[in-house]
Write a protein that holds these residues in place. Structure first.
Motif, short mmCIF file in Angstrom:
data_model
loop_
_atom_site.label_atom_id
_atom_site.label_comp_id
_atom_site.label_asym_id
_atom_site.label_seq_id
_atom_site.Cartn_x
_atom_site.Cartn_y
_atom_site.Cartn_z
N SER A 176 2.11 -16.12 1.26
CA SER A 176 3.46 -16.14 1.83
C SER A 176 4.38 -15.07 1.23
N ASP A 177 4.16 -14.70 -0.02
CA ASP A 177 5.02 -13.71 -0.67
C ASP A 177 4.50 -12.28 -0.55
N VAL A 178 3.35 -12.10 0.10
CA VAL A 178 2.75 -10.77 0.22
C VAL A 178 3.14 -10.17 1.57
N ASN A 179 3.76 -9.00 1.54
CA ASN A 179 4.18 -8.33 2.77
C ASN A 179 3.00 -7.65 3.44
N GLY A 180 3.04 -7.56 4.77
CA GLY A 180 2.05 -6.81 5.52
C GLY A 180 0.75 -7.55 5.81
N ILE A 181 0.70 -8.86 5.60
CA ILE A 181 -0.51 -9.65 5.85
C ILE A 181 -0.51 -10.14 7.29
N PHE A 211 -8.44 -11.48 7.54
CA PHE A 211 -7.11 -11.18 7.00
C PHE A 211 -7.00 -9.68 6.77
N TRP A 212 -5.88 -9.14 7.25
CA TRP A 212 -5.61 -7.72 7.12
C TRP A 212 -4.33 -7.51 6.33
N ARG A 213 -4.29 -6.39 5.65
CA ARG A 213 -3.04 -5.92 5.03
C ARG A 213 -2.92 -4.45 5.35
N HIS A 214 -1.83 -4.11 6.00
CA HIS A 214 -1.56 -2.73 6.43
C HIS A 214 -2.73 -2.15 7.21
N GLY A 215 -3.31 -2.96 8.11
CA GLY A 215 -4.34 -2.48 9.02
C GLY A 215 -5.75 -2.46 8.48
N LYS A 216 -5.98 -2.90 7.24
CA LYS A 216 -7.32 -2.91 6.66
C LYS A 216 -7.73 -4.33 6.31
N ILE A 217 -8.92 -4.72 6.75
CA ILE A 217 -9.39 -6.07 6.47
C ILE A 217 -9.72 -6.18 4.97
#
Length: 64
Positions: free
Chosen positions: A31-36, A47-53
């Motif tokens: 919940s506190d991580v941006n871009g997920i 789950f992706w962060r900034h377009g990368k799994i």
């Protein structure tokens, strides 16, 4: 009862468990991580962060 109905029931039950686990990971742990972001795939979730799994949930387990 037709064995196919048992298979469908097991899949629905497993997805329900994975969905609950997904919601816990996505909305509590990350919940506190941006871009997920996440999406359903291959009977589990990715789950992706900034377009990368970076993680998947399958068979009720989280893999990084």
């Amino acid at each position: 009862m037709d064995y196919r109905l048992y298979i469908i029931y097991d899949l629905i039950k497993a997805m329900g468990k994975n969905k609950d686990f997904h919601d816990y990971i996505m909305f509590d742990l990350f919940s506190d991580v941006n871009g997920i972001s996440s999406k359903s795939m291959f009977g589990g979730f990715g789950f992706w962060r900034h377009g990368k799994i970076f993680a998947i949930i399958t068979d009720g387990r989280l893999y990084f």
